[in-house]
Each structure stands twice: as C-alpha cells, then as structure tokens.
Design a protein around this motif. Structure first.
Motif, PDB file in Angstrom:
ATOM      1  N   ASN A  95       0.869  -0.994   0.085  1.00  0.00           N
ATOM      2  CA  ASN A  95       0.141  -0.269   0.160  1.00  0.00           C
ATOM      3  C   ASN A  95       0.885   0.675   0.010  1.00  0.00           C
ATOM      4  O   ASN A  95       2.010   0.945   0.852  1.00  0.00           O
ATOM      5  N   LEU A  99       0.227   1.946   7.095  1.00  0.00           N
ATOM      6  CA  LEU A  99      -1.149   1.470   7.799  1.00  0.00           C
ATOM      7  C   LEU A  99      -0.800   1.381   9.295  1.00  0.00           C
ATOM      8  O   LEU A  99       0.239   0.924   9.617  1.00  0.00           O
ATOM      9  N   SER A 100      -1.701   2.204  10.040  1.00  0.00           N
ATOM     10  CA  SER A 100      -0.951   2.216  11.258  1.00  0.00           C
ATOM     11  C   SER A 100      -2.558   1.300  12.139  1.00  0.00           C
ATOM     12  O   SER A 100      -2.683   0.332  12.168  1.00  0.00           O
ATOM     13  N   GLY A 101      -1.862   1.525  13.676  1.00  0.00           N
ATOM     14  CA  GLY A 101      -2.088  -0.128  14.268  1.00  0.00           C
ATOM     15  C   GLY A 101      -2.181  -1.686  13.308  1.00  0.00           C
ATOM     16  O   GLY A 101      -1.111  -2.583  12.719  1.00  0.00           O
ATOM     17  N   THR A 102      -3.756  -2.285  13.504  1.00  0.00           N
ATOM     18  CA  THR A 102      -3.451  -3.550  12.913  1.00  0.00           C
ATOM     19  C   THR A 102      -3.956  -3.667  11.403  1.00  0.00           C
ATOM     20  O   THR A 102      -4.466  -4.870  11.415  1.00  0.00           O
ATOM     21  N   LEU A 103      -4.442  -2.350  10.751  1.00  0.00           N
ATOM     22  CA  LEU A 103      -3.999  -2.181  10.217  1.00  0.00           C
ATOM     23  C   LEU A 103      -3.448  -3.228   8.759  1.00  0.00           C
ATOM     24  O   LEU A 103      -4.731  -3.991   7.775  1.00  0.00           O
ATOM     25  N   GLY A 104      -2.688  -2.746   8.886  1.00  0.00           N
ATOM     26  CA  GLY A 104      -1.445  -4.222   8.230  1.00  0.00           C
ATOM     27  C   GLY A 104      -1.632  -5.610   8.379  1.00  0.00           C
ATOM     28  O   GLY A 104      -1.465  -5.925   7.496  1.00  0.00           O
ATOM     29  N   THR A 105      -3.059  -5.591   9.296  1.00  0.00           N
ATOM     30  CA  THR A 105      -2.944  -7.280   8.816  1.00  0.00           C
ATOM     31  C   THR A 105      -4.065  -8.174   8.358  1.00  0.00           C
ATOM     32  O   THR A 105      -4.647  -8.477   7.834  1.00  0.00           O
ATOM     33  N   ARG A 106      -5.019  -6.290   7.577  1.00  0.00           N
ATOM     34  CA  ARG A 106      -6.339  -6.480   6.100  1.00  0.00           C
ATOM     35  C   ARG A 106      -5.828  -6.833   5.652  1.00  0.00           C
ATOM     36  O   ARG A 106      -5.666  -5.847   4.647  1.00  0.00           O
ATOM     37  N   TYR A 108      -8.190  -6.127   2.645  1.00  0.00           N
ATOM     38  CA  TYR A 108      -8.640  -4.680   2.224  1.00  0.00           C
ATOM     39  C   TYR A 108      -7.710  -3.393   1.927  1.00  0.00           C
ATOM     40  O   TYR A 108      -7.826  -2.507   1.194  1.00  0.00           O
ATOM     41  N   ALA A 109      -6.718  -3.520   3.087  1.00  0.00           N
ATOM     42  CA  ALA A 109      -5.491  -2.312   3.152  1.00  0.00           C
ATOM     43  C   ALA A 109      -4.730  -2.006   2.338  1.00  0.00           C
ATOM     44  O   ALA A 109      -4.404  -1.564   2.072  1.00  0.00           O
ATOM     45  N   TYR A 110      -4.442  -3.849   1.532  1.00  0.00           N
ATOM     46  CA  TYR A 110      -3.458  -3.423   0.994  1.00  0.00           C
ATOM     47  C   TYR A 110      -4.196  -3.367  -0.649  1.00  0.00           C
ATOM     48  O   TYR A 110      -5.144  -3.971  -1.096  1.00  0.00           O
TER      49      TYR A 110
END
Length: 123
Positions: A95, A99-106, A108-110
């Motif tokens: 991305n 990506l903050s916090g745990t958003l990097g585990t999702r 859809y964030a990429y």
C-alpha cells in the motif's frame, strides 16, 4: 501502478528454512506499507506479517521475520522452523501509504498484490 514480484518459494522439509523476496516497482518504496499473506488449498487468504509497523500472525511469531531493503525496493520474509501447516501460496502486498495499528493485518488495506509463490513443507 505498483508491480510486485515474489520469489524464493519451493519445497523444504519440516524444520527447514526459506527466504521469500518481493521486488516492488515504484519510486517511493520506502513509504509503502508491505505485507505477506498466504493461502492454503481450500482456505481463505490469511495474514502472515507486515512492515513498517512490524506485526506477525500468532502462528508464525518467533519463526518468521519480515524485513525490507529500501535501496533494493525489496521486502523479505525469512521463514525458519517450517511446519507442514505453513504450506501455502505466499503473496506479497503493498500500500503506498503507511498503515497504522493493526490495519496492516487486513487484506482490504492493501492496494497491490503479487502473483504469489508456492511454499511446500514436507513432513
């Protein structure tokens, strides 16, 4: 547009190691959030590791290490003490923004994904 190319997959015995690489295009790679995901046959794609906010799935914590070389536009996944349950196609994701916090585990964030590389661990 960001292109991602994974390499380094293969067949390894349980307890062995592999290092996956993901080469990315783009002039601002150092700003990218990067992640590794995997998908086993018949299962959903699941999170493995992310960087720069370094996060690991519980299933790989202590065995896998994610790192990056911004000079080479490359992110790595060092996988040690491999288990048969690690068998999957491994995907690199990127991305352009952090990506903050745990958003990097999702998933859809990429915004961008590679084509995947097969990792097979034999027992």
């Amino acid at each position: 547009q960001v292109q991602l190319v994974e390499s380094g997959g293969g067949l390894v015995q349980a307890g062995g190691s592999l290092r996956l690489s993901c080469a990315a295009s783009g002039r601002t790679f150092s700003n990218y959030a990067m992640g590794w995901f995997r998908q086993a046959p018949g299962k959903e794609r699941e999170f493995v590791a992310a960087i720069p906010t370094t996060i690991y799935a519980d299933s790989v914590k202590g065995r896998f290490t994610i790192s990056r070389d911004n000079a080479k536009n490359t992110v790595y996944l060092q996988m040690n003490s491999l288990k048969p349950e690690d068998t999957a196609v491994y995907y690199c994701a990127a991305n352009p923004l952090s990506l903050s916090g745990t958003l990097g585990t999702r998933k859809y964030a990429y915004a961008y994904w590679g084509q995947g590389t097969q990792v097979t661990v034999s027992s």
